[in-house]
Scaffold this motif. Structure first.
Motif, PDB file in Angstrom:
ATOM      1  N   TYR A  25      52.005 -21.056  36.210  1.00 49.46           N
ATOM      2  CA  TYR A  25      51.869 -19.753  36.035  1.00 49.46           C
ATOM      3  C   TYR A  25      50.084 -19.489  35.688  1.00 49.46           C
ATOM      4  N   SER A  26      49.878 -18.429  35.607  1.00 55.14           N
ATOM      5  CA  SER A  26      48.745 -17.817  34.824  1.00 55.14           C
ATOM      6  C   SER A  26      49.479 -15.837  34.331  1.00 55.14           C
ATOM      7  N   VAL A  27      49.501 -15.629  33.258  1.00 57.86           N
ATOM      8  CA  VAL A  27      49.727 -14.322  32.677  1.00 57.86           C
ATOM      9  C   VAL A  27      49.562 -14.615  31.767  1.00 57.86           C
ATOM     10  N   SER A  28      48.656 -12.765  31.217  1.00 55.35           N
ATOM     11  CA  SER A  28      48.514 -12.815  30.410  1.00 55.35           C
ATOM     12  C   SER A  28      49.196 -13.263  28.735  1.00 55.35           C
ATOM     13  N   GLY A  29      49.036 -13.233  28.281  1.00 58.63           N
ATOM     14  CA  GLY A  29      49.470 -13.444  26.398  1.00 58.63           C
ATOM     15  C   GLY A  29      50.973 -13.847  26.757  1.00 58.63           C
ATOM     16  N   ASN A  30      51.570 -14.379  25.646  1.00 59.93           N
ATOM     17  CA  ASN A  30      52.476 -15.039  25.897  1.00 59.93           C
ATOM     18  C   ASN A  30      53.621 -15.360  27.243  1.00 59.93           C
ATOM     19  N   PRO A  31      53.393 -16.537  27.318  1.00 62.78           N
ATOM     20  CA  PRO A  31      54.785 -15.842  28.891  1.00 62.78           C
ATOM     21  C   PRO A  31      56.236 -15.933  28.588  1.00 62.78           C
ATOM     22  N   TYR A  32      57.110 -15.542  29.705  1.00 62.66           N
ATOM     23  CA  TYR A  32      58.692 -15.142  29.425  1.00 62.66           C
ATOM     24  C   TYR A  32      58.617 -16.147  30.772  1.00 62.66           C
ATOM     25  N   LEU A  33      59.559 -17.017  30.665  1.00 60.61           N
ATOM     26  CA  LEU A  33      59.411 -17.880  32.112  1.00 60.61           C
ATOM     27  C   LEU A  33      61.266 -18.533  32.672  1.00 60.61           C
ATOM     28  N   PHE A  34      61.372 -18.523  33.587  1.00 60.18           N
ATOM     29  CA  PHE A  34      62.382 -18.425  33.961  1.00 60.18           C
ATOM     30  C   PHE A  34      62.452 -19.702  35.545  1.00 60.18           C
ATOM     31  N   TRP A  35      63.932 -20.309  35.361  1.00 57.90           N
ATOM     32  CA  TRP A  35      64.270 -21.102  36.910  1.00 57.90           C
ATOM     33  C   TRP A  35      65.493 -20.608  37.687  1.00 57.90           C
ATOM     34  N   TYR A  36      65.096 -20.342  38.226  1.00 59.12           N
ATOM     35  CA  TYR A  36      67.112 -20.423  39.570  1.00 59.12           C
ATOM     36  C   TYR A  36      66.586 -21.491  40.345  1.00 59.12           C
ATOM     37  N   VAL A  37      68.514 -21.651  41.346  1.00 61.01           N
ATOM     38  CA  VAL A  37      68.451 -21.568  42.076  1.00 61.01           C
ATOM     39  C   VAL A  37      68.907 -20.901  43.385  1.00 61.01           C
ATOM     40  N   GLN A  38      69.235 -21.839  44.737  1.00 63.69           N
ATOM     41  CA  GLN A  38      69.596 -21.113  45.907  1.00 63.69           C
ATOM     42  C   GLN A  38      70.259 -21.872  46.535  1.00 63.69           C
ATOM     43  N   TYR A  39      71.850 -21.714  46.490  1.00 58.23           N
ATOM     44  CA  TYR A  39      72.489 -22.614  47.660  1.00 58.23           C
ATOM     45  C   TYR A  39      72.339 -22.164  49.218  1.00 58.23           C
ATOM     46  N   PRO A  40      72.604 -22.504  49.901  1.00 54.62           N
ATOM     47  CA  PRO A  40      71.788 -21.946  51.289  1.00 54.62           C
ATOM     48  C   PRO A  40      72.890 -21.181  51.584  1.00 54.62           C
ATOM     49  N   ASN A  41      72.945 -19.755  51.717  1.00 51.64           N
ATOM     50  CA  ASN A  41      72.869 -18.050  52.257  1.00 51.64           C
ATOM     51  C   ASN A  41      73.771 -17.907  51.058  1.00 51.64           C
ATOM     52  N   ARG A  42      73.298 -17.853  50.016  1.00 46.30           N
ATOM     53  CA  ARG A  42      73.789 -17.473  48.392  1.00 46.30           C
ATOM     54  C   ARG A  42      72.159 -16.296  47.716  1.00 46.30           C
ATOM     55  N   GLY A  43      73.433 -16.014  46.759  1.00 47.51           N
ATOM     56  CA  GLY A  43      71.716 -15.177  46.028  1.00 47.51           C
ATOM     57  C   GLY A  43      71.182 -15.921  45.308  1.00 47.51           C
ATOM     58  N   CYS A  91      60.609 -20.506  40.287  1.00 47.68           N
ATOM     59  CA  CYS A  91      60.151 -20.456  39.273  1.00 47.68           C
ATOM     60  C   CYS A  91      59.878 -18.919  39.778  1.00 47.68           C
ATOM     61  N   ALA A  92      59.704 -18.784  37.520  1.00 47.37           N
ATOM     62  CA  ALA A  92      59.214 -17.162  37.971  1.00 47.37           C
ATOM     63  C   ALA A  92      58.886 -17.142  36.246  1.00 47.37           C
ATOM     64  N   VAL A  93      57.822 -16.353  36.171  1.00 45.55           N
ATOM     65  CA  VAL A  93      57.333 -15.512  35.290  1.00 45.55           C
ATOM     66  C   VAL A  93      57.123 -13.664  34.591  1.00 45.55           C
ATOM     67  N   ARG A  94      57.316 -13.440  34.078  1.00 45.13           N
ATOM     68  CA  ARG A  94      56.355 -12.287  33.378  1.00 45.13           C
ATOM     69  C   ARG A  94      55.793 -11.948  31.944  1.00 45.13           C
ATOM     70  N   GLY A  95      55.175 -10.927  31.626  1.00 44.83           N
ATOM     71  CA  GLY A  95      54.278 -11.401  30.468  1.00 44.83           C
ATOM     72  C   GLY A  95      54.603 -10.747  29.228  1.00 44.83           C
ATOM     73  N   LEU A  96      54.133  -9.524  29.049  1.00 50.28           N
ATOM     74  CA  LEU A  96      54.042  -8.978  27.475  1.00 50.28           C
ATOM     75  C   LEU A  96      55.071  -8.231  27.592  1.00 50.28           C
ATOM     76  N   PRO A  97      56.409  -7.740  27.113  1.00 47.97           N
ATOM     77  CA  PRO A  97      57.199  -6.581  27.111  1.00 47.97           C
ATOM     78  C   PRO A  97      56.277  -5.551  26.924  1.00 47.97           C
ATOM     79  N   GLY A  98      56.590  -4.609  27.672  1.00 45.79           N
ATOM     80  CA  GLY A  98      55.243  -3.593  27.856  1.00 45.79           C
ATOM     81  C   GLY A  98      55.887  -1.930  28.568  1.00 45.79           C
TER      82      GLY A  98
END
Lengths: 116, 112
Positions: A25-43, A91-98
């Motif tokens: 990842y690349s982000v300013s400040g401390n990262p907030y990181l997530f993992w998601y899974v998607q099965y076929p034809n699902r959210g 995988c997903a990332v977001r930076g500093l809340p604001g």
């Protein structure tokens, strides 16, 4: 701007073997990181997240991920793969809340195939 | 459990039609999001909303608009559908900034 890279479009692993799905990842400040899974034809389903604290995060279905600040990585791991783990992983990332910074940035996804 | 529902799983529309995609969440979440998912491109944010009647553009807002008149409902509108809007559309909601987003099952839209 924040970004996520999943360097492998596809990962193949034999059932019972350990699996790793990579994320950097690349982000300013401390990262907030997530993992998601998607099965076929699902959210997408949430697996785990890193906000702060212990670098090893445990999540659903026996998955875990290790946050490595120096390597800006957050790889997803499982000690013993199941055929039912075959899915698309994001995988997903977001930076500093604001103000206005609610946005998650997702990687392009890695297709995991577990071979019986 | 949080439930995010989307009005249709599959939708087929013609070029130029106005298309409404509806999303409802049942957990009183403040934030709601619309993404589109395309092979090889992952998820891209179209619009999001952090409060009723509030909206913010995401990465790819062109050709789309949104409406949030009630906290639980977030609508995505394609003003004049085009073939390049054929995609999977995913709605999500979250309670705050640092928590995970919960996703609906998706709407696969085909524009002919």
């Amino acid at each position: 701007a924040q970004s996520v890279a999943q360097p492998e479009d596809q990962v193949n692993v034999a059932e019972g073997n350990p699996l790793t799905v990579k994320c950097t990842y690349s982000v300013s400040g401390n990262p907030y990181l997530f993992w998601y899974v998607q099965y076929p034809n699902r959210g997408l389903q949430f697996l785990l997240k890193y906000i702060t604290g212990d670098n090893l995060v445990k999540g659903s279905y026996g998955f875990e991920a290790e946050f490595n600040k120096s390597q800006t990585s957050f790889h997803l791991k499982k000690p013993s793969a199941l055929v039912s783990d075959s899915a698309l992983y994001f995988c997903a990332v977001r930076g500093l809340p604001g103000a206005g910074s609610y946005q998650l940035t997702f990687g392009k996804g890695t297709k995991l195939s577990v071979i019986p | 459990d949080v439930k995010v529902t989307q009005s249709s799983r599959y939708l087929v529309k013609r070029t130029g039609e106005k298309v409404f995609l509806e999303c409802v969440q049942d957990m009183d979440h403040e934030n709601m999001f619309w993404y589109r998912q395309d092979p090889g491109l992952g998820l891209r944010l179209i619009y999001f909303s952090y409060d009723v009647k509030m909206k913010e553009k995401g990465d790819i807002p062109e050709g789309y608009s949104v409406s949030r008149e009630k906290k639980e409902r977030f609508s995505l509108i394609l003003e004049s559908a085009s073939t390049n809007q054929t995609s999977m559309y995913l709605c999500a909601s979250s309670l705050g900034n640092l928590v995970e987003q919960f996703f609906g099952p998706g709407t696969r839209l085909t524009v002919l």
